[in-house]
Enzyme design. Structure first.
Site, PDB file in Angstrom:
ATOM      1  N   CYS A 196       0.803  -1.236   0.000  1.00  0.00           N
ATOM      2  CA  CYS A 196       0.000   0.000   0.000  1.00  0.00           C
ATOM      3  C   CYS A 196       0.834   1.284   0.000  1.00  0.00           C
ATOM      4  O   CYS A 196       0.522   2.204  -0.757  1.00  0.00           O
ATOM      5  CB  CYS A 196      -0.993   0.026   1.153  1.00  0.00           C
ATOM      6  SG  CYS A 196      -1.304  -1.528   1.949  1.00  0.00           S
ATOM      7  N   ARG A 253       7.169 -10.862   5.792  1.00  0.00           N
ATOM      8  CA  ARG A 253       6.886 -10.699   7.219  1.00  0.00           C
ATOM      9  C   ARG A 253       7.510 -11.869   7.948  1.00  0.00           C
ATOM     10  O   ARG A 253       7.442 -13.001   7.480  1.00  0.00           O
ATOM     11  CB  ARG A 253       5.379 -10.676   7.466  1.00  0.00           C
ATOM     12  CG  ARG A 253       4.743  -9.453   6.830  1.00  0.00           C
ATOM     13  CD  ARG A 253       3.248  -9.469   7.027  1.00  0.00           C
ATOM     14  NE  ARG A 253       2.607  -8.679   5.979  1.00  0.00           N
ATOM     15  CZ  ARG A 253       1.335  -8.758   5.671  1.00  0.00           C
ATOM     16  NH1 ARG A 253       0.565  -9.590   6.328  1.00  0.00           N
ATOM     17  NH2 ARG A 253       0.830  -8.006   4.725  1.00  0.00           N
ATOM     18  N   GLN A 279       1.005 -10.967  -2.916  1.00  0.00           N
ATOM     19  CA  GLN A 279      -0.423 -10.642  -2.846  1.00  0.00           C
ATOM     20  C   GLN A 279      -0.923 -10.252  -4.237  1.00  0.00           C
ATOM     21  O   GLN A 279      -0.199  -9.595  -4.992  1.00  0.00           O
ATOM     22  CB  GLN A 279      -0.642  -9.452  -1.912  1.00  0.00           C
ATOM     23  CG  GLN A 279      -0.281  -9.748  -0.472  1.00  0.00           C
ATOM     24  CD  GLN A 279      -0.456  -8.522   0.412  1.00  0.00           C
ATOM     25  OE1 GLN A 279       0.008  -7.444   0.056  1.00  0.00           O
ATOM     26  NE2 GLN A 279      -1.101  -8.694   1.539  1.00  0.00           N
ATOM     27  N   ASP A 293      -2.594  -7.874  -5.126  1.00  0.00           N
ATOM     28  CA  ASP A 293      -3.012  -6.650  -4.457  1.00  0.00           C
ATOM     29  C   ASP A 293      -3.550  -5.617  -5.446  1.00  0.00           C
ATOM     30  O   ASP A 293      -3.148  -5.592  -6.599  1.00  0.00           O
ATOM     31  CB  ASP A 293      -1.775  -6.052  -3.766  1.00  0.00           C
ATOM     32  CG  ASP A 293      -2.136  -5.428  -2.429  1.00  0.00           C
ATOM     33  OD1 ASP A 293      -3.333  -5.328  -2.132  1.00  0.00           O
ATOM     34  OD2 ASP A 293      -1.206  -5.037  -1.695  1.00  0.00           O
ATOM     35  N   HIS A 346      -5.134  -1.315  -5.111  1.00  0.00           N
ATOM     36  CA  HIS A 346      -5.672  -0.223  -4.317  1.00  0.00           C
ATOM     37  C   HIS A 346      -6.491   0.677  -5.206  1.00  0.00           C
ATOM     38  O   HIS A 346      -6.030   1.085  -6.264  1.00  0.00           O
ATOM     39  CB  HIS A 346      -4.531   0.535  -3.634  1.00  0.00           C
ATOM     40  CG  HIS A 346      -3.813  -0.332  -2.655  1.00  0.00           C
ATOM     41  ND1 HIS A 346      -2.644  -0.968  -2.950  1.00  0.00           N
ATOM     42  CD2 HIS A 346      -4.151  -0.724  -1.395  1.00  0.00           C
ATOM     43  CE1 HIS A 346      -2.268  -1.705  -1.912  1.00  0.00           C
ATOM     44  NE2 HIS A 346      -3.161  -1.577  -0.958  1.00  0.00           N
ATOM     45  N   LYS A 384     -15.209  -3.157   6.323  1.00  0.00           N
ATOM     46  CA  LYS A 384     -14.750  -4.096   5.293  1.00  0.00           C
ATOM     47  C   LYS A 384     -15.762  -5.198   5.031  1.00  0.00           C
ATOM     48  O   LYS A 384     -16.705  -5.396   5.790  1.00  0.00           O
ATOM     49  CB  LYS A 384     -13.421  -4.719   5.708  1.00  0.00           C
ATOM     50  CG  LYS A 384     -13.515  -5.559   6.964  1.00  0.00           C
ATOM     51  CD  LYS A 384     -12.218  -6.319   7.234  1.00  0.00           C
ATOM     52  CE  LYS A 384     -12.344  -7.058   8.553  1.00  0.00           C
ATOM     53  NZ  LYS A 384     -11.261  -7.982   8.820  1.00  0.00           N
ATOM     54  N   HIS A 408      -8.544  -1.288  -0.249  1.00  0.00           N
ATOM     55  CA  HIS A 408      -7.595  -2.382  -0.478  1.00  0.00           C
ATOM     56  C   HIS A 408      -8.420  -3.606  -0.872  1.00  0.00           C
ATOM     57  O   HIS A 408      -9.449  -3.861  -0.258  1.00  0.00           O
ATOM     58  CB  HIS A 408      -6.848  -2.785   0.796  1.00  0.00           C
ATOM     59  CG  HIS A 408      -6.228  -1.669   1.562  1.00  0.00           C
ATOM     60  ND1 HIS A 408      -4.884  -1.484   1.621  1.00  0.00           N
ATOM     61  CD2 HIS A 408      -6.775  -0.694   2.320  1.00  0.00           C
ATOM     62  CE1 HIS A 408      -4.612  -0.447   2.395  1.00  0.00           C
ATOM     63  NE2 HIS A 408      -5.747   0.050   2.835  1.00  0.00           N
TER      64      HIS A 408
HETATM   65 ZN   LIG Z   1      -3.243  -2.430   0.889  1.00  0.00          ZN
END
Ligand SMILES: [Zn+2]
Ligand SMILES: [Zn+2]
Length: 693
Positions: A380, A409, A427, A429, A431, A515, A561
């Site tokens: 992000c 991580r 991910q 991912d 945004h 969410k 997200h």
């Molecule tokens: Zn994010």
């Protein structure tokens, strides 16, 4: 009309009650007998989930309420929710209350059942192992465990499970009542110390006086908040599953205890089904199948939790990525690529350093004095910087930035598990930066993408949950009230428009936004969390993101997200376990293997593969010097969708003899016809827009 004032002598049978008389607007004084007064004031109002209200005598229990409704409900109820708190069925209710009887189907009902089962196992252990000391024993998602210290030189192993189960069944047959008691801290300390329960003593020391309760059944008493079943006979079928080591309080400097996992059910049949499911899960374990199909590998030399994707696994992963990329193009996403590291300051700004910094990979230093980089824990912040690269106008919104971004991580080594818990993962991912008014439209579109994926991969069974603010505690959350209300309404309406029954949970939202989560059920009924759509008011603030509105003023965009797969690693693990490695044709890393019946036909076999590749069919030759029966068996184990056997007849006629996965003989087909059919089938599966309506 409530009593305004009353007084009575200790031996007197009369009460003087001063009542305010509304219609006449003055107090009246009346003399009534105690009996009449008590009768008038011993009833309480019980409100049910359907808003109906019934009166019961003060002190009524959940079980008695259930009995007053139906015998069946009384049999099925396991616990009761009283004003939102889960209580024992036998605990007296003293005031007006909203009540919901909880059954097996209710999480809290099952929880009370399994927690009581943990106590039952502990009671059995206490009978069998006199020197045993107890740690904690909670209910978990599937069953329960108890951490125990069996004593010096004593071990509890799998071979001991049947004896423990037998003892549990005896205690069930004894139908022991499970009794709750409040106890002072001093008494609790004295009681557990006397029994040498030093783990419990440590826990009691941290509790506040006046809040401590114990639960007793037979000769076993546990420090416990409850709630529990009324008696042990509710438990019908028991199974102790595994024993594992667990440090007291998760601290490796403290003693190692034995964690015994178990499960129980109200019916023997349910236990049998569960055990069959576990057996099936073992067969489908993605770590096992991943090795058999050569999809991925972990090397201790590279490092634990860092998967190496082998060619076949990479093939599978790239197919999934391409599939999603294609859908995202149709939904006007822009693909971006960002680095795997960033300056520490970037993640201090985003707040991720505070969240992951101390417990994760540590900053990297460079020859430059004071310069520190971090492996990125999230994509992000990088996408926020892409947003900030230019002044943005409302006309550009929504801006949808997508990246298959790898993040790192540090998971504890004990937490690592195949592809589902790793230290580096990618991910899917994206945004979405939009105006507050666009939130609903964007949710609808992301839901469309998620549904396309679920359909393509046969996840027919899924649930959704909307997580909203705690309305009592609004100051906990960042962002304006107006925006929160708008976004929450948008999510609820979007679900309604899609005909999606989503569970709404208050107080579950992150502090930075509401969410929507999706949970899928795999082929053997296990639930996996997949696909989160998260609104965020925090990062746009932290990065001071802006756009110029139609009013020529600066405004803050909303950030959403979303990651439909979650991570490629976890998703592939799920896919392996869901399909048992039998991927749908369009995803199979190898779609067809050609098996020449003898060396003589190797050349033709290679020609077949060449022809199939022309149609983008992923094919190989198995030209090992083995009997064809052996080749068939080996390739069936690799879960290849089509085995094509070629010999003299096939070579002569440009044919292949087709054997479909599962040993289904489809006879001979012209090579070209086979190739065209398969190519068309794959194309239909991979064309999301053709399938999306
Ligand atoms: Zn994010
Ligand atoms: Zn307990």
């Amino acid at each position: 009309m409530p009593p305004g004032l009353l007084f009575h002598g200790p031996k007197c049978n009369f009460l003087v009650v001063l009542l305010f008389h509304h219609s006449q607007n003055h107090y009246i004084c009346s003399l009534i007998t105690k009996k009449i007064y008590e009768a008038q004031h011993s009833m309480i109002k019980i409100t049910f989930p359907d808003a109906s209200v019934r009166e019961y005598e003060k002190g009524v229990t959940g079980l008695e309420i259930a009995q007053s409704i139906s015998q069946r409900l009384a049999q099925e109820a396991l616990a009761v929710s009283v004003n939102g708190e889960t209580w024992d069925l036998t605990r007296p209710i003293e005031e007006d209350a909203t009540v919901n009887l909880l059954k097996w189907e209710d999480e809290e009902g099952k929880h009370a059942y399994w927690h009581s089962s943990a106590h039952l196992m502990a009671e059995a252990l206490q009978e069998l192992y006199p020197g045993i000391r107890f740690g904690i024993g909670p209910a978990i998602e599937n069953g329960f465990y108890y951490d125990v210290d069996p004593g010096e030189g004593v071990a509890i192993k799998e071979g001991d499970f049947p004896a423990i189960e037998k003892k549990m069944m005896e205690l069930i047959a004894a139908r022991e009542d499970i009794k709750r008691e409040s106890i002072s801290k001093k008494d609790a300390l004295r009681m557990f110390a006397a029994r040498g329960e030093h783990y419990k003593v440590e826990l009691i020391n941290e509790l506040e006086d006046g809040t401590i309760t114990t639960y007793t059944q037979g000769r076993f008493t546990d420090l416990c908040r409850g709630p529990h079943l009324p008696n042990t006979s509710y438990i019908k079928a028991v199974k102790i599953l595994t024993a594992a080591g667990a440090y007291w309080r998760g601290d490796e400097k403290r003693p190692q205890l034995t964690r015994l996992y178990g499960i129980t059910f109200p019916k023997k049949k349910m236990l049998d089904e569960y055990l069959a499911m576990l057996e099936e899960a073992r067969k489908r374990d993605h770590r096992k199948i991943g090795k058999e199909l050569q999809l991925f590998h972990f090397s201790q030399t590279v490092g634990a939790g860092l998967p190496l994707w082998l060619p076949k696994g990479t093939q599978l992963r790239l197919l999934l990525e391409d599939f999603l990329k294609k859908i995202q193009r149709e939904f006007d996403y822009d693909q971006v690529i960002t680095p795997h590291i960033g300056l520490k300051q970037l993640y201090v700004t985003s707040g991720h350093y505070a969240k992951y910094g101390k417990d994760s990979f540590q900053p990297m230093h460079t020859p430059e004095e004071g310069e520190e980089f971090l492996l990125k824990p999230m994509n992000c912040p990088h996408h926020c910087e892409i947003y900030k690269a230019f002044p943005r106008s409302y006309k550009e919104l929504p801006l949808r930035l997508a990246e298959f971004g790898t993040v790192y991580r540090y998971e504890q080594s004990g937490e690592l598990h195949g592809l589902t818990r790793v230290r580096g993962f990618t991910q899917d991912d994206a945004h979405i930066f939009c105006t507050p008014d666009q939130v609903k439209e964007e949710f609808l579109k992301v839901m469309d993408i998620i549904f396309i994926i679920f359909r393509a991969l046969d996840f027919e069974n899924f649930e959704a949950q909307i997580s909203l603010r705690d309305p009592e505690n609004k100051e906990k959350y960042i962002g304006t009230d107006e925006n929160w209300e708008k976004a929450e309404r948008a999510i609820v309406e979007a679900c309604k428009e899609k005909g999606l029954k989503a569970k709404v949970v208050l107080g579950e939202a992150a502090f930075y936004g509401p969410k929507l989560d999706f949970m899928v059920k795999d082929a053997i009924g296990r639930r996996w969390q997949l696909g989160t759509i998260q609104v965020d008011y925090n990062l746009p603030d932290r990065f001071e993101l802006e756009y110029t509105g139609a009013d020529n003023q600066k405004h803050r965009p909303v950030m959403i997200h979303r990651a439909p797969f979650g991570s490629m690693e976890r998703f592939v693990a799920l896919l392996i376990e869901h399909t048992a490695g039998k991927f749908p044709l369009w995803l199979a890393p190898t779609q067809a293997v050609v098996l020449p019946v003898s060396e003589k036909f190797n050349e033709y076999a290679h020609r077949v593969v060449k022809e199939l590749k022309r149609f983008d069919i992923r094919a190989e030759v198995d030209d090992r010097n083995e009997k064809v029966g052996r080749k068939i068996r080996d390739n069936e184990l690799k879960r290849i969708p089509f085995l094509l056997i070629v010999g003299e007849k096939e070579a002569e006629n440009e044919e292949v003899s087709v054997r479909k996965q599962g040993g289904i003989d489809q006879g001979s087909a012209k090579l070209i016809t086979f190739a065209e059919t398969i190519a068309r089938e794959v194309d239909e599966m991979m064309n999301p827009s053709a399938r999306s309506n």
